[in-house]
Design an enzyme around this catalytic site. Structure first.
Site, mmCIF file in Angstrom:
data_model
loop_
_atom_site.group_PDB
_atom_site.id
_atom_site.type_symbol
_atom_site.label_atom_id
_atom_site.label_comp_id
_atom_site.label_asym_id
_atom_site.label_seq_id
_atom_site.Cartn_x
_atom_site.Cartn_y
_atom_site.Cartn_z
ATOM 1 N N CYS A 2 0.888 -1.205 -0.011
ATOM 2 C CA CYS A 2 -0.018 -0.056 -0.024
ATOM 3 C C CYS A 2 1.012 1.170 0.215
ATOM 4 C CB CYS A 2 -0.765 0.019 1.225
ATOM 5 S SG CYS A 2 -1.915 -1.530 1.631
ATOM 6 N N ARG A 27 3.259 1.228 -6.773
ATOM 7 C CA ARG A 27 3.152 0.332 -5.699
ATOM 8 C C ARG A 27 2.186 -0.881 -6.010
ATOM 9 N NH1 ARG A 27 6.569 1.550 -1.217
ATOM 10 N NH2 ARG A 27 5.440 0.177 -0.036
ATOM 11 N N TRP A 76 -3.923 -2.013 -1.343
ATOM 12 C CA TRP A 76 -3.937 -3.469 -2.066
ATOM 13 C C TRP A 76 -4.607 -4.351 -1.188
ATOM 14 C CZ3 TRP A 76 -1.635 -8.353 -2.203
ATOM 15 C CH2 TRP A 76 -1.560 -9.042 -3.611
ATOM 16 N N ASN A 102 -0.422 -0.302 6.214
ATOM 17 C CA ASN A 102 0.136 -1.226 5.254
ATOM 18 C C ASN A 102 0.668 -2.285 5.982
ATOM 19 O OD1 ASN A 102 1.437 -2.176 3.065
ATOM 20 N ND2 ASN A 102 3.047 -0.922 3.310
ATOM 21 N N GLY A 103 0.246 -3.650 5.485
ATOM 22 C CA GLY A 103 0.633 -4.863 6.230
ATOM 23 C C GLY A 103 -0.281 -5.769 6.396
ATOM 24 N N GLU A 484 14.485 -14.408 -17.111
ATOM 25 C CA GLU A 484 13.893 -12.759 -17.054
ATOM 26 C C GLU A 484 13.251 -12.513 -18.161
ATOM 27 O OE1 GLU A 484 13.616 -8.729 -15.889
ATOM 28 O OE2 GLU A 484 13.665 -10.922 -14.868
ATOM 29 N N LYS A 488 9.294 -11.225 -17.945
ATOM 30 C CA LYS A 488 8.810 -9.808 -18.344
ATOM 31 C C LYS A 488 7.451 -10.149 -19.233
ATOM 32 C CE LYS A 488 11.109 -7.114 -16.290
ATOM 33 N NZ LYS A 488 10.874 -8.068 -15.298
ATOM 34 N N GLU A 491 4.497 -10.849 -16.986
ATOM 35 C CA GLU A 491 4.237 -9.824 -16.160
ATOM 36 C C GLU A 491 3.198 -8.845 -16.813
ATOM 37 O OE1 GLU A 491 7.428 -8.680 -12.978
ATOM 38 O OE2 GLU A 491 8.009 -8.533 -14.785
ATOM 39 N N HIS A 507 15.342 -32.930 -22.490
ATOM 40 C CA HIS A 507 14.816 -33.847 -21.304
ATOM 41 C C HIS A 507 13.599 -33.258 -21.124
ATOM 42 C CE1 HIS A 507 18.951 -34.963 -20.552
ATOM 43 N NE2 HIS A 507 19.477 -33.835 -20.999
ATOM 44 N N LYS A 610 4.762 -3.087 -6.912
ATOM 45 C CA LYS A 610 5.760 -2.888 -7.190
ATOM 46 C C LYS A 610 6.603 -3.152 -5.821
ATOM 47 C CE LYS A 610 9.599 -1.155 -9.097
ATOM 48 N NZ LYS A 610 9.881 -1.932 -10.416
#
Length: 615
Positions: A2, A27, A76, A102-103, A484, A488, A491, A507, A610
Site C-alpha cells: 500500500c 506500488r 492493495w 500497510n501490512g 527474465e 517480463k 508480467e 529432457h 512494485k
C-alpha cells in the site's frame, strides 16, 4: 504494497496528499482514500474503490473542507475485497480518529473477537479497522494519542505501518512501523510521512529513516522518534539523491519505456566512483577485507527479477572471487533449515529494500551468525539497515511495476562485487583487467542496443500480438536472461512464457515445440567459448527442425546463426559476463511492445505491486 502519506504543516493538505498518492500508484493498489482535519478542528474522510482518479472525481463533485493535517492511502486488498467500505482510512472514537495501515495484522481475529465482546460493531472486513477500534478505546482512556498509539502497537502481531490522527489533536500525525516501510520527510514549517520517499520528494529531499519497532510523531515544527517502549531514538538522516522530475514520465508513453531507455545511465551511475586505477574498489566495503578473505561460501537470496540477477552474479563471483555461490529464493530460504554460519556471507538483493521475504531471510541469516550484505536501490530502506554492509545501485526511481533498469543495475553491482572480492582475495584472473576496462564502455553499448534494435524488436512484437505462448532458451549466463525474458512477458502481456536452460531442451521441454512456436534463443559469443556456442546452435537446429519460429539474440558478426534463425537481433561484442546486460534489453523492449500492441497498461499490470511488503 500500500501507499501511505501523512502531512502536517501550514498549507492545505488535500493537494499534498493526492499528489503524494499519485507518486505511489506504482506500488499497486485497488482503492484510495484521504482524511483531513479542517480549520474548525473537524475530521473529514473520503475513500473510493478503484483508481486514484475515482477519489479525485468524488472530491471534485463534493469537496472535503480542507485543513493542514492529513493522511492518505492507496490499498492493495488483503483482508476483504476492494470495496469502498474496506478502503482506508478507517475511523473510530465517534469518527474523530482516522487510521491507515500497510501490512497484515496476524492476530486481528482474536483482537476483533475481544472488541466485539465489548459491543464494538465493525463496518468493514479489514484487519485495519481492528487497529482503529483498539486505538479509539485506548485514546478514550488516556486522551493522549501518542501513548494510546504505543499501547496499541505493542499488542499487534505481524507486519505493519500505521498512521493515525485525532481531531482533538490537530497538527499531529503519529506513525509506527514493524517489518514494513516508513520514512520521514523534513520540511520548513511542515513535515511528512511516507511509505516511500516518492510520497514527499516533490516538497523536500531531506529525510529520516526510522527503524524496526519505532514510533514517530510529527508536528509542523517537530519530529520525535521513540521505540515501542517510549525510549527516545535517534533517526538516521539522509538526502534523497533524485528529485521529483526523475519520477515523472517526461514525455515518454509509459514509465516502463522511460526506464528501459534510462538503463545506460543506471549502469553508468552504478559503476561511477567504483573503478580506480584499472581496479574495482567499492568504497562502501572498505574495512571488510578480512570478511571477504575469510568466507567459505556465499548465498545470494532474492525474489523474482532480482533472483535472476543473482544467478548472473553467481557466475561472476565464482569465476572472479573463487568462492562457491548458491542462489536461494528468499521465500524458501528460511523454511528449509539451511546450513549457514560465521563463514557464510548472505547477499540479499531488493530494489525497494523492503521486500518482506528477503528481509526475513536477512534476519534469519543474522540470527544464525552469518554476515550479511545487501544490494539495494533505495536509501533509508529496511534491508540495508538490517545488513552488515550495503552496495547501493544508483538506478534512480523505478516506477513501472515490471523491473528493467533496476535489474540492469543489480547485475552491474554484482559484477563489481565479484571483481572487488576477487581483488581482495588475490585470485582475480589476468583477463579481469580487460573486463574492468570494458565495464566503463558498457553504458555506451547498452545505448547502442536501444538505438539500433528498438524499432526492429517493436515491429516484431507487433507481428506477434496474437501469440499465446513464447519460449526462451539460454546457456551459461544466458539462462537467467531467458528466465527474465519470460518473466517480463508474463508480467505485462499475460501470456504463457517460459525460460529454459537450453541443455534441458531434450529432457522434456522440446515436447512444447510445434510448427510456428516462437522461441527466443540467446546465443553466446563464439569468441569466448566455441563449445558453448556450438551447443546452442545445435539447440536451434533441433527446434527449427520441429517447426519453431526462431528469434536469435547474437553478437555482431556471428554468421553461424544465420542459416537457422528467422530473426536475428544483434548486440555489441562483449565479455561473457557483460553479455546479459546487452541481451536483456531487446527482451524488455519485446515484452513492452507486445503488451502495448494488446492494449495493456505496461506500468500497472494486473494483480502485481512494485514493492511486496507482505509474505
Amino acid at each position: 504494497m500500500c501507499g501511505i502519506v501523512g502531512y502536517v504543516g501550514l498549507r492545505p493538505s488535500q493537494d499534498i496528499l493526492l499528489s503524494g498518492l499519485s507518486r505511489l500508484e506504482y506500488r499497486g493498489y485497488d482503492s484510495a482514500g484521504i482524511a483531513v482535519i479542517d480549520e474548525r478542528g473537524e475530521l473529514g474522510m473520503r475513500k473510493k474503490a478503484g483508481k486514484l482518479s475515482a477519489l479525485r472525481d468524488s472530491l471534485a463533485d463534493s469537496a472535503l473542507p480542507d485543513g493542514s493535517t492529513g493522511i492518505g492511502h492507496t490499498r492493495w486488498a488483503t483482508h476483504g475485497g476492494p470495496t469502498d467500505l474496506n478502503a482506508h482510512p478507517h475511523l473510530s472514537d465517534n469518527d474523530k480518529l482516522a487510521v491507515i495501515h500497510n501490512g497484515i495484522i496476524e492476530n486481528f481475529a482474536a483482537l476483533r473477537a475481544e472488541l466485539e465482546a465489548e459491543g464494538v460493531t465493525f463496518r468493514s472486513e479489514t484487519d485495519t479497522e481492528v487497529a482503529a477500534a483498539l486505538l479509539g478505546r485506548e485514546y478514550r482512556a488516556s486522551e493522549n494519542l501518542e501513548s494510546a498509539f504505543r499501547n496499541v502497537v505493542n499488542r499487534l502481531e505481524g507486519a505493519f505501518t500505521l498512521l493515525a490522527m485525532h481531531e482533538d489533536q490537530p497538527g499531529l500525525v503519529v506513525g509506527a512501523r514493524r517489518n514494513s516501510p516508513l520514512v520521514i520527510g523534513l520540511g520548513d514549517g511542515e513535515n511528512f510521512l511516507g511509505s516511500d520517499v516518492a510520497a514527499f520528494v516533490e516538497h523536500t529531499r531531506n529525510a529520516l529513516a526510522i527503524g524496526q519497532d519505532q514510533i514517530v510523531a510529527i508536528t509542523p515544527s517537530e519530529v520525535t522518534v521513540t521505540d515501542f517502549d517510549g525510549n527516545p531514538v535517534e533517526a538516521q538522516p539522509f538526502e534523497v539523491s533524485w528529485d521529483a522530475a526523475a519520477a515523472e514520465k517526461g514525455g515518454w508513453p509509459s514509465f516502463m519505456a522511460k526506464e528501459v531507455a534510462e538503463q545506460p545511465d543506471a549502469v553508468a551511475n552504478t559503476i561511477r566512483g567504483r573503478i580506480a586505477d584499472g581496479e574495482v574498489v567499492i568504497p562502501e566495503l572498505d574495512g571488510l577485507d578480512a570478511l571477504f578473505t575469510g568466507i567459505r561460501r556465499i548465498i545470494i537470496t532474492a525474489c523474482g527479477t532480482a533472483s535472476y540477477a543473482a544467478l548472473v552474479g553467481k557466475y561472476a563471483i565464482e569465476q572472479w572471487a573463487r568462492v562457491p555461490v548458491d542462489v536461494e529464493l528468499a521465500h524458501e530460504f528460511r523454511y528449509r533449515d539451511p546450513v549457514i554460519g560465521e563463514d557464510t556471507l548472505v547477499v540479499s538483493i531488493s530494489q525497494s529494500g523492503e521486500t518482506m521475504d528477503t528481509l526475513m531471510a536477512v534476519k534469519y541469516a543474522r540470527e544464525r551468525g552469518a554476515r550479511t550484505l545487501s544490494v539495494c536501490n533505495t536509501q533509508g530502506a529496511t534491508i540495508p539497515r538490517e545488513s552488515d554492509a550495503v552496495v547501493y545501485t544508483h538506478a534512480g526511481p523505478e516506477v513501472a511495476v515490471a523491473s528493467t533498469k533496476a535489474f540492469s543495475a543489480q547485475i552491474t553491482a554484482l559484477l563489481l562485487l565479484g571483481l572487488h572480492m576477487g581483488r581482495v582475495r588475490g585470485v582475480l584472473p589476468a583477463s579481469a583487467s580487460d573486463v574492468v576496462a570494458e565495464l566503463q564502455e558498457l553504458p555506451g553499448h547498452v545505448a547502442h542496443v536501444l538505438a539500433e534494435e528498438t524499432e526492429h524488436v517493436t515491429q516484431l512484437a507487433g507481428w506477434m500480438a496474437d501469440t499465446r505462448s513464447v519460449l526462451f532458451l539460454g546457456r551459461h549466463v544466458g539462462y537467467p536472461i531467458a528466465l527474465e525474458g519470460a518473466l517480463k512477458l508474463k508480467e505485462i502481456s499475460y501470456i504463457h512464457a517460459e525460460g529454459f536452460a537450453a541443455g534441458e531442451l531434450k529432457h522434456g521441454p522440446i515436447a512444447l515445440i510445434e510448427p510456428g512456436q516462437p522461441v527466443f534463443v540467446l546465443v553466446p559469443s563464439p569468441r569466448h567459448s566455441a563449445l558453448i556456442h556450438s551447443k546452442v546452435v545445435s539447440n536451434i537446429q533441433e527446434i527449427r527442425a520441429r517447426g519453431a519460429r526462431v528469434i536469435v539474440i547474437a553478437e555482431e558478426g556471428d554468421a553461424a546463426v544465420l542459416p537457422y534463425a528467422d530473426e536475428v537481433i544483434r548486440i555489441p561484442l562483449a565479455s561473457p559476463m557483460l553479455e546479459p546486460l546487452l541481451a536483456v534489453v531487446p527482451l524488455q523492449i519485446f515484452a513492452m511492445a507486445l503488451a502495448t500492441a494488446k492494449g495493456l497498461d505496461v506500468d500497472q499490470p494486473r494483480n502485481l505491486a512494485k514493492s511486496v511488503t507482505v509474505e
